[in-house]
Design an enzyme around this catalytic site. Structure first.
Site, PDB file in Angstrom:
ATOM      1  N   HIS A 297      13.110  13.114  31.440  1.00  0.00           N
ATOM      2  CA  HIS A 297      13.684  11.576  31.883  1.00  0.00           C
ATOM      3  C   HIS A 297      14.602  11.346  30.669  1.00  0.00           C
ATOM      4  O   HIS A 297      15.269   9.999  30.762  1.00  0.00           O
ATOM      5  CB  HIS A 297      12.854  10.728  32.396  1.00  0.00           C
ATOM      6  CG  HIS A 297      12.238  10.555  33.488  1.00  0.00           C
ATOM      7  ND1 HIS A 297      12.603  10.232  34.512  1.00  0.00           N
ATOM      8  CD2 HIS A 297      10.986  11.592  33.793  1.00  0.00           C
ATOM      9  CE1 HIS A 297      11.585  10.819  35.579  1.00  0.00           C
ATOM     10  NE2 HIS A 297      10.598  11.335  35.122  1.00  0.00           N
ATOM     11  N   LYS A 482      19.179  -3.650  32.400  1.00  0.00           N
ATOM     12  CA  LYS A 482      18.357  -2.533  31.961  1.00  0.00           C
ATOM     13  C   LYS A 482      17.777  -2.876  30.671  1.00  0.00           C
ATOM     14  O   LYS A 482      18.111  -3.783  29.846  1.00  0.00           O
ATOM     15  CB  LYS A 482      19.402  -1.458  31.875  1.00  0.00           C
ATOM     16  CG  LYS A 482      20.481  -2.003  30.937  1.00  0.00           C
ATOM     17  CD  LYS A 482      21.755  -0.692  31.072  1.00  0.00           C
ATOM     18  CE  LYS A 482      22.476  -0.825  32.421  1.00  0.00           C
ATOM     19  NZ  LYS A 482      22.326   0.349  33.031  1.00  0.00           N
ATOM     20  N   ARG A 483      16.957  -1.778  30.025  1.00  0.00           N
ATOM     21  CA  ARG A 483      16.340  -2.017  28.923  1.00  0.00           C
ATOM     22  C   ARG A 483      17.500  -2.180  27.927  1.00  0.00           C
ATOM     23  O   ARG A 483      18.655  -1.499  28.133  1.00  0.00           O
ATOM     24  CB  ARG A 483      15.754  -0.709  28.472  1.00  0.00           C
ATOM     25  CG  ARG A 483      14.185  -0.724  29.355  1.00  0.00           C
ATOM     26  CD  ARG A 483      13.183  -1.987  29.116  1.00  0.00           C
ATOM     27  NE  ARG A 483      12.911  -2.308  27.537  1.00  0.00           N
ATOM     28  CZ  ARG A 483      11.889  -2.090  26.980  1.00  0.00           C
ATOM     29  NH1 ARG A 483      10.846  -1.592  27.708  1.00  0.00           N
ATOM     30  NH2 ARG A 483      11.981  -2.497  25.920  1.00  0.00           N
ATOM     31  N   LYS A 488      22.986   2.290  25.900  1.00  0.00           N
ATOM     32  CA  LYS A 488      23.492   1.808  26.915  1.00  0.00           C
ATOM     33  C   LYS A 488      24.275   0.713  26.773  1.00  0.00           C
ATOM     34  O   LYS A 488      25.013   0.335  27.437  1.00  0.00           O
ATOM     35  CB  LYS A 488      22.082   0.860  27.679  1.00  0.00           C
ATOM     36  CG  LYS A 488      20.889   1.896  27.966  1.00  0.00           C
ATOM     37  CD  LYS A 488      19.986   1.079  28.589  1.00  0.00           C
ATOM     38  CE  LYS A 488      18.554   1.892  28.902  1.00  0.00           C
ATOM     39  NZ  LYS A 488      18.714   2.675  30.283  1.00  0.00           N
ATOM     40  N   THR A 590      19.102   4.003  37.404  1.00  0.00           N
ATOM     41  CA  THR A 590      18.691   3.805  38.807  1.00  0.00           C
ATOM     42  C   THR A 590      19.089   2.397  39.202  1.00  0.00           C
ATOM     43  O   THR A 590      19.359   1.998  40.258  1.00  0.00           O
ATOM     44  CB  THR A 590      17.048   4.004  39.055  1.00  0.00           C
ATOM     45  OG1 THR A 590      16.458   3.158  38.016  1.00  0.00           O
ATOM     46  CG2 THR A 590      16.729   5.318  39.272  1.00  0.00           C
ATOM     47  N   LYS A 594      20.769   0.517  42.669  1.00  0.00           N
ATOM     48  CA  LYS A 594      20.202  -0.515  43.314  1.00  0.00           C
ATOM     49  C   LYS A 594      21.359  -1.522  43.313  1.00  0.00           C
ATOM     50  O   LYS A 594      21.652  -1.963  44.734  1.00  0.00           O
ATOM     51  CB  LYS A 594      19.191  -1.279  42.350  1.00  0.00           C
ATOM     52  CG  LYS A 594      17.871  -0.603  42.493  1.00  0.00           C
ATOM     53  CD  LYS A 594      16.915  -1.049  41.332  1.00  0.00           C
ATOM     54  CE  LYS A 594      15.955   0.226  40.989  1.00  0.00           C
ATOM     55  NZ  LYS A 594      15.253  -0.110  39.589  1.00  0.00           N
TER      56      LYS A 594
END
Ligand code: 26V
Length: 748
Positions: A297, A482-483, A488, A590, A594
């Site tokens: 992952h 998100k985290r 990111k 993910t 969504k």
């Protein structure tokens, strides 16, 4: 399941003089009674999903929906004067951290929904992921006492407890079974550690800090604890019904390792087969290789687990011996295949005195997969390139998915009703049907605009309640949830907001449609830069939101304690999905799926599943920007941020806010450290390691393109609807069918 029966029982429940918790427990137990009568007994070939995280979220509404009584129950209790939505106060079971744990939850949901026998194994943490609040803009963490609401959706199974042995103690693993509802009822079995104070620590916290030896030992104990309990149980059950002909074990059992956290299960499997049952090491390996599969992952080096062999030997001497034997065994195989010394080192199970857990998984797993096309490609070409050369057939891709039951039907009743009206209810069983909705039909677009408006209003109401902040109406809602991680690039969004802010102040965009940036993210406890970025964004929010010049034009909101339930509101109430990771770093994502499923357009990089999203919904309906993996690879040593921004004077103004006193970091020096990381780098990374500044300009342009396009409400809604309708591929039903057929070989 007898639905009418259940409805009758629900009608009999009195709400009088009951606390919220008591009522919650009573209604849940009433449903559980009904569920228990149908709970499947295991038989035939089953798949087992071993994961250190299961981020289930709140079970109440989801389970009532699955039982087919949600809307009826809402009515029944409304008549009694009780609004069922008050249970939204009940905290999530946050036994997970982010994407990996939520994916596990979506997969369990889809498998049950489709009727596949998939069972989860994990840890029942006493405290899940911390609860977050902001104090003066900085993250504050508080233990997540999720059990204060009771745990009516689980059943403790004392009779099935197991003992897990460590050199210095024995630990009882007590199973708690949670039903996973769908066409069949599967089980998520979480083990709780008991027996002594020391033992209990094992299942106390999710991801305890591992920067000390003690912390590392605790992590190893956690991983072995649930892996050994799971494998021990499966072997015992097999022997009970089939005897010791272990060649048949893989015919009945297939195990999926959700990242490397459960890799000790491989060693435990070999230990039991060679020790208790006296199989040869070679035979045991052969059987393991038919049994285990591995999903990777992340390619972030810091997340690829390596455990010091001496530490492992200290508490798990037999396991350390097994892993060392595996190294010898593997080396023999590699020599036989003519691998060079470098190649053998690259694939080694034991490297520099440490067990490389991913290499154990790669050597043993029958199938190895990444979680989006690009990620699977990177695994083959970079991360495990040597193994790919010798074990080509093991490697494959299964692009992630999310369950439409939670991420559409539950969180967006309005969009679901739109589909019901136009297509009938059949799409709820066969999501493919939604592609039949015509996205060019003006009526459909008008209806969709109505849905989006309603969802945005609900989100605004929710945020007003939780954060005491009133979102601008008639604005574009842009979410980055998100985290918090440097790759990111929430920091890039912060800079982009400042760029827009300064331009607006200069009066540059008279036609500007108001934009609201919504952040949701938790930073890992020990991750200082991530925490600095949270503080920085909160400082920006303070400046922007109170500036009369841009008031009603720009707003920044960082919501506290982002979790699954918050996500349900944000993904359904946003117009734009920010997915701006540095190309090559986000394995899949993910949240992107969504948001797409709820009709948000993506502003994103060519990374992870964004690529497949843009491919399916069309580049013209999304805003793809930034450097590609190939471009970044070429750039690697020729990128000097200080020189680079000379061409972009506006960028300097923005990055200077980290050091020129525009914002206060309360004297911690953490903003200065962010600046240093960007322009000087650190001992372990080059300046601007994640190319924040490199992609900033094109990101800002993409945001302005959104702003301009949004003016044409119909055409923008059209883009959004095309995204929603093309999200079918990103249903976890599709992913589970792929695992079931190509990896697990299980039948419905
Ligand atoms: C590693 C570690 C190591 C240090 C302690 C804390 C910790 C926590 C988690 C991990 C592994 C993280 C892997 C992960 O969550 N990957 C995400 O998986 C999602 C589902 O496949 C995917 O969508 C995301 O892109 C990916 O980042």
């Amino acid at each position: 399941m007898n639905r009418d029966n259940l409805i009758e029982k629900l009608k009999m429940i009195s709400v009088k003089d009951k606390s919220l918790k008591d009522l919650y427990e009573e209604i849940s137990m009433c449903c559980m009674d009904e569920i228990k009568s149908q709970w499947n007994k295991k038989s035939g070939r089953n798949a087992y999903y071993l994961s250190v995280e299961f981020l289930m979220g709140r079970m109440f509404f989801n389970n009532l929906l699955e039982l087919g009584v949600l809307s009826e129950a809402k009515k029944i209790f409304a008549e009694k004067g009780f609004d069922l939505n008050r249970f939204e106060e009940i905290e999530d079971a946050a036994l997970g951290n982010g994407g990996l744990g939520r994916l596990a939850a979506c997969f369990l949901d889809s498998a049950a929904g489709l009727g596949y026998p998939l069972y989860g194994y994990g840890i029942r943490y006493r405290y899940g992921l911390f609860r977050q609040s902001f104090e003066n803009g900085s993250q504050r963490e508080e233990a997540d006492d999720w059990l204060k609401w009771g745990d009516p959706w689980s059943v403790r199974k004392d009779a099935e407890k197991r003992i897990v042995h460590f050199a210095d103690m024995d630990v009882a693993a007590i199973p708690y079974d949670m039903p996973i509802l769908g066409k069949r009822i599967n089980t998520l079995r979480l083990f709780q550690a008991e027996g002594s104070k020391e033992a209990e620590k094992i299942s106390e916290y999710l991801y305890p800090a591992d920067d000390t030896e003690e912390g590392k030992l605790l992590r190893i104990r956690q991983e072995y604890f649930f892996s050994a309990a799971a494998v021990g149980e499966l072997i015992d059950r097999f022997v009970k019904f089939n005897g010791t002909n272990f060649e048949k074990f893989p015919e009945e059992n297939v195990l999926q390792l959700n990242d490397t956290h459960a890799v000790f299960s491989v060693a435990e499997f070999l230990r039991i087969l060679t020790g208790k049952y006296k199989l040869s090491f070679g035979k045991a390996v052969e059987i393991a290789r038919e049994t285990f599969n591995y999903t990777n992952h992340t390619i972030l080096p810091e997340a690829l687990e390596c455990w010091d062999a001496e530490l492992v030997a200290k508490i798990l001497p037999d396991i350390a011996v097994i892993l060392k034997r595996l190294q010898v065994f593997a080396c023999r195989e590699w020599q036989g295949r003519g691998c060079s010394k470098e190649e053998r080192i690259a694939m080694s199970v034991l490297k520099d005195g440490r067990f490389a857990m991913a290499n154990v998984a790669v050597f043993i797993a029958k199938r190895i997969n990444g979680v989006a096309e690009i990620h699977s490609k990177i695994i083959k070409e970079r991360l495990f390139s040597v193994a790919y050369k010798y074990y080509r057939n093991k490697f494959m891709n299964v692009t992630n998915g999310v369950t439409q039951r939670r991420w559409l039907m539950l969180c967006n009743e309005e969009l679901s009703a739109l589909y019901d009206r136009n297509l009938g209810k059949g799409w709820r069983e066969d999501m493919e049907m939604i592609t039949r909705l015509c996205f060019n039909h003006a009526g459909n677009i008008a209806e969709f605009i109505g849905v989006k408006k309603a969802k945005k209003a609900q989100l605004a109401e929710y945020i007003a309640k939780r954060e005491k902040i009133q979102l601008l109406p008639n604005a574009i809602y842009i979410a980055q949830v998100k985290r918090l991680h440097e790759y990111k690039r929430q920091l890039m969004t912060a800079f982009a907001i400042l760029r827009i802010y300064y331009q607006l102040k200069e009066g540059k965009h008279p036609e500007f449609t108001p934009m609201v940036f919504i952040f949701g993210a938790k930073a890992a406890s020990g991750y200082r830069r991530a925490k600095a970025i949270i503080k920085y964004i909160n400082e920006i929010a303070k400046l922007v939101n109170s500036d009369q010049d841009v008031k009603n034009k720009l707003q920044v909101v960082f919501v506290q304690n982002y979790d699954v339930s918050y996500a349900e509101k944000i993904v359904s109430g946003s117009d734009v999905s920010l997915q701006v990771s540095t190309a090559g770093f986000e394995a899949s994502g993910t949240g992107n799926m969504k948001l797409m499923m709820n009709g948000a357009v993506t502003v994103g990089t060519m990374d992870g599943a964004n690529i497949e999203i843009a491919e399916r919904a069309g580049l013209q309906n999304n805003y793809i920007f930034g450097a590609t993996v190939e471009q970044l690879a070429k750039l690697e040593n020729n990128y000097v941020p200080l020189e680079y921004i000379r061409d972009y004077p506006e960028m300097k103004k923005v990055t200077d806010t980290l050091i020129d006193g525009t914002f206060s970091d309360d004297g911690t020096g953490e903003f200065n450290e962010l600046h240093t990381a960007l322009f000087q780098g650190a001992s372990w990374h080059a300046p601007d390691h994640y190319f924040v500044l490199y992609d900033l300009e094109s990101f800002v342009q993409a945001l302005f393109a959104v702003n301009k396009d949004y003016c044409d409400a119909e055409s923008f809604a059209h883009k959004q609807l095309v995204n929603a309708l093309n999200s079918v591929f990103f249903s976890s039903d599709r992913a589970i069918i792929s695992y079931a057929k190509n990896v697990w070989k299980i039948d419905k």
